[in-house]
Design an enzyme around this catalytic site. Structure first.
Site, mmCIF file in Angstrom:
data_model
loop_
_atom_site.group_PDB
_atom_site.id
_atom_site.type_symbol
_atom_site.label_atom_id
_atom_site.label_comp_id
_atom_site.label_asym_id
_atom_site.label_seq_id
_atom_site.Cartn_x
_atom_site.Cartn_y
_atom_site.Cartn_z
ATOM 1 N N THR A 14 -0.647 -10.756 16.809
ATOM 2 C CA THR A 14 -1.637 -10.462 15.770
ATOM 3 C C THR A 14 -0.944 -10.323 14.423
ATOM 4 O O THR A 14 0.066 -9.623 14.306
ATOM 5 C CB THR A 14 -2.384 -9.156 16.121
ATOM 6 O OG1 THR A 14 -2.997 -9.334 17.398
ATOM 7 C CG2 THR A 14 -3.423 -8.804 15.070
ATOM 8 N N ASN A 37 23.957 -11.759 -0.361
ATOM 9 C CA ASN A 37 23.456 -10.402 -0.549
ATOM 10 C C ASN A 37 24.514 -9.439 -1.070
ATOM 11 O O ASN A 37 24.192 -8.456 -1.714
ATOM 12 C CB ASN A 37 22.848 -9.876 0.761
ATOM 13 C CG ASN A 37 23.741 -10.127 1.950
ATOM 14 O OD1 ASN A 37 24.099 -11.265 2.244
ATOM 15 N ND2 ASN A 37 24.130 -9.073 2.636
ATOM 16 N N ALA A 52 9.667 -9.814 2.403
ATOM 17 C CA ALA A 52 8.859 -9.128 1.381
ATOM 18 C C ALA A 52 9.591 -7.947 0.747
ATOM 19 O O ALA A 52 9.489 -7.726 -0.457
ATOM 20 C CB ALA A 52 7.543 -8.645 1.999
ATOM 21 N N HIS A 53 10.352 -7.206 1.564
ATOM 22 C CA HIS A 53 10.861 -5.933 1.039
ATOM 23 C C HIS A 53 12.042 -6.087 0.090
ATOM 24 O O HIS A 53 12.525 -5.101 -0.478
ATOM 25 C CB HIS A 53 11.192 -4.950 2.165
ATOM 26 C CG HIS A 53 12.463 -5.213 2.913
ATOM 27 N ND1 HIS A 53 13.615 -4.510 2.681
ATOM 28 C CD2 HIS A 53 12.763 -6.102 3.886
ATOM 29 C CE1 HIS A 53 14.576 -4.940 3.492
ATOM 30 N NE2 HIS A 53 14.079 -5.902 4.241
ATOM 31 N N GLN A 61 17.616 -13.460 -0.747
ATOM 32 C CA GLN A 61 18.009 -12.824 -2.008
ATOM 33 C C GLN A 61 17.755 -13.713 -3.224
ATOM 34 O O GLN A 61 18.046 -13.303 -4.355
ATOM 35 C CB GLN A 61 19.496 -12.436 -1.977
ATOM 36 C CG GLN A 61 19.832 -11.347 -0.980
ATOM 37 C CD GLN A 61 19.312 -9.964 -1.363
ATOM 38 O OE1 GLN A 61 18.737 -9.756 -2.438
ATOM 39 N NE2 GLN A 61 19.488 -9.000 -0.470
ATOM 40 N N ALA A 75 12.947 -11.411 7.332
ATOM 41 C CA ALA A 75 13.876 -12.538 7.262
ATOM 42 C C ALA A 75 14.700 -12.667 8.542
ATOM 43 O O ALA A 75 14.980 -13.771 9.001
ATOM 44 C CB ALA A 75 14.792 -12.395 6.051
ATOM 45 N N CYS A 132 23.458 -3.446 6.429
ATOM 46 C CA CYS A 132 23.625 -3.663 7.864
ATOM 47 C C CYS A 132 25.048 -3.381 8.319
ATOM 48 O O CYS A 132 25.287 -3.025 9.460
ATOM 49 C CB CYS A 132 23.269 -5.089 8.215
ATOM 50 S SG CYS A 132 22.061 -5.781 7.114
HETATM 51 C C1 LIG Z 1 17.931 -8.438 3.791
HETATM 52 C C2 LIG Z 1 18.446 -9.757 4.171
HETATM 53 C C3 LIG Z 1 18.127 -10.323 5.418
HETATM 54 C C4 LIG Z 1 17.319 -9.584 6.452
HETATM 55 O O1 LIG Z 1 15.981 -9.431 6.023
HETATM 56 P P1 LIG Z 1 14.983 -8.466 6.808
HETATM 57 O O2 LIG Z 1 13.643 -8.850 6.280
HETATM 58 O O3 LIG Z 1 15.376 -7.085 6.422
HETATM 59 O O4 LIG Z 1 15.110 -8.746 8.255
HETATM 60 C C5 LIG Z 1 18.625 -11.570 5.699
HETATM 61 N N1 LIG Z 1 19.375 -12.251 4.814
HETATM 62 C C6 LIG Z 1 19.689 -11.751 3.608
HETATM 63 C C7 LIG Z 1 20.517 -12.555 2.663
HETATM 64 C C8 LIG Z 1 19.241 -10.486 3.242
HETATM 65 O O5 LIG Z 1 19.563 -9.984 2.060
#
Ligand SMILES: *Cc1c(COP(=O)(O)O)cnc(C)c1O
Length: 386
Positions: A243, A154, A203-204, A182, A74, A329
């Site tokens: 890639t 988040n 994805a995570h 989220q 993201a 973060c």
């Molecule tokens: C986790 C998160 C991101 C960052 O996503 P990544 O894939 O870890 O870079 C950005 N915005 C929100 C609201 C998030 O919860």
């Protein structure tokens, strides 16, 4: 036996669903082809897998396959959207509107754009974490090219109403972007109904692998143009060279497919557990406050202030429960959460706040355990502080 520590930090990341892992495996070994290789079946097999993943993601958010651009997550999708729009549309205007409670990926990218000449308006939020649509309306100028408002926060889980923002933006020919990292896979997200032109996801956060995400880029009404931020082989319609991470993308696709069929049942169960957790603390401990709207929020999060208790002390005391004060973060820094501050919380209450984020593997047993351990720790800490 409980898995220890009990994981209540699903907003920072989630474990990969076994079914996601299963479909990813062959793309590391037997189906290892480069999706850009056009001259043999190794490439075609990878390309087919990418196409299927694009469909699965598009289906979840009601987009078209060609509107999905794969990224490393993201954060990269957000950078591409904000910088990509600014680079193209700055000839039209240099004004961007966003919100004080956005993720640092948005806020820090906006800071970079400010250095390049962008003027950014940061909208305030009320005590519930909600923006004021009138304030947004008043902020729009003839120079406004982009409005960026996150779908679900988040730290608090608070969701903003997308449709009214989209209507305002589109009336004035302004692009509407949303960081929906989220929200996707947890609640209904529909880029047509919501009127979103650029949408970021990862994805995570939805039981897929780390290091892969996507940007939805609207192709019509309006067609959004972007300047690429990574140059190279011209992958992803020239918007994001490099890639493709085939196994990761296959995993993201499967995670979206699973969310599409299971998120409603998951949401019901998870929100019941969240209610159980909230009520136990509020009813039994006293001076516990929910931060953010309880009407507009995703089902898996609650952000609570425990008056008289320092959150970092509490978290350190609870070694067998994995919790966070705010976002992963910013939890390395000792600043109070910028989100809670924006909502008008005092520094003292901000420092007393904990984010509980549950997920589909959270069990009632774990919640009962967490309630008992946390309650005990809070009563002890409050006694010491008397
Ligand atoms: C986790 C998160 C991101 C960052 O996503 P990544 O894939 O870890 O870079 C950005 N915005 C929100 C609201 C998030 O919860």
């Amino acid at each position: 036996m409980l898995k220890s520590p009990v994981y209540l930090d699903y907003n920072s990341t989630t474990p990969v669903d076994e079914r996601v892992l299963d479909v990813m495996f062959p793309y590391f070994t037997t189906k290892f082809g480069n999706a850009a290789s056009k001259t043999h079946s190794y490439g075609w097999i990878a390309e087919d897998a990418i196409k299927q993943a694009r469909e699965q993601i598009a289906n979840l958010i009601n987009a078209e396959e060609e509107e999905i651009i794969f990224t490393s997550g993201a954060t990269e999708a957000i950078n591409l959207a904000l910088k990509g729009v600014y680079d193209i549309y700055k000839v039209k205007g240099n004004h961007i509107i966003t919100v004080t409670t956005e993720h640092s990926a948005v806020l820090d990218t906006c800071k970079t754009l400010e250095k390049k000449g962008a003027v950014i308006t940061y909208l305030s939020v009320d005590r519930e974490g909600m923006i004021d649509i009138q304030e947004l309306k008043n902020a729009i100028t003839a120079q406004t090219i982009l409005i960026s408002v996150m779908y679900a926060n988040n730290e608090t889980g608070v969701t903003q109403q997308m449709r009214p923002i989209a209507e305002l933006a589109h009336e004035k020919g302004i692009i509407f972007m949303s960081d929906a990292t989220q929200a996707v896979g947890k609640i209904r997200v529909d880029v047509i109904e919501d009127g979103i032109d650029l949408l970021c996801l990862s994805a995570h956060k939805i039981y897929g692998p780390k290091g892969v995400g996507a940007l939805y880029v609207r192709r019509k009404n309006p067609k959004v143009r972007l300047a690429s931020q990574i140059d190279g082989g011209g992958h992803e319609r020239g918007l994001r060279s490099g890639t493709l991470n085939v196994p990761g993308i296959v995993g993201l696709g499967k995670a979206c497919e699973i969310a599409g069929t299971e998120m409603w049942d998951d949401a019901k169960r998870i929100s019941t557990l969240r209610t159980q957790l909230e009520h136990a603390f509020i009813d039994n401990l006293g001076n516990v406050f929910v931060n953010g709207s309880q009407k507009y929020r995703i089902p898996n999060v609650t952000n609570l202030s425990f008056q008289g208790v320092k959150a970092d002390t509490l978290i350190t005391a609870l070694k067998d429960i994995a919790l966070a004060t705010g976002s992963a973060c910013s939890s390395a820094s000792m600043e109070p959460s910028h989100v809670l501050k924006a909502m008008g919380l005092s520094d003292e209450l901000s420092y007393s706040s904990i984010r509980f984020s549950l997920g589909k593997y959270t069990s009632e047993e774990e919640i009962v355990y967490a309630i008992s351990k946390i309650s005990e720790a809070i009563l002890n800490l409050r006694k010491i502080n008397l």
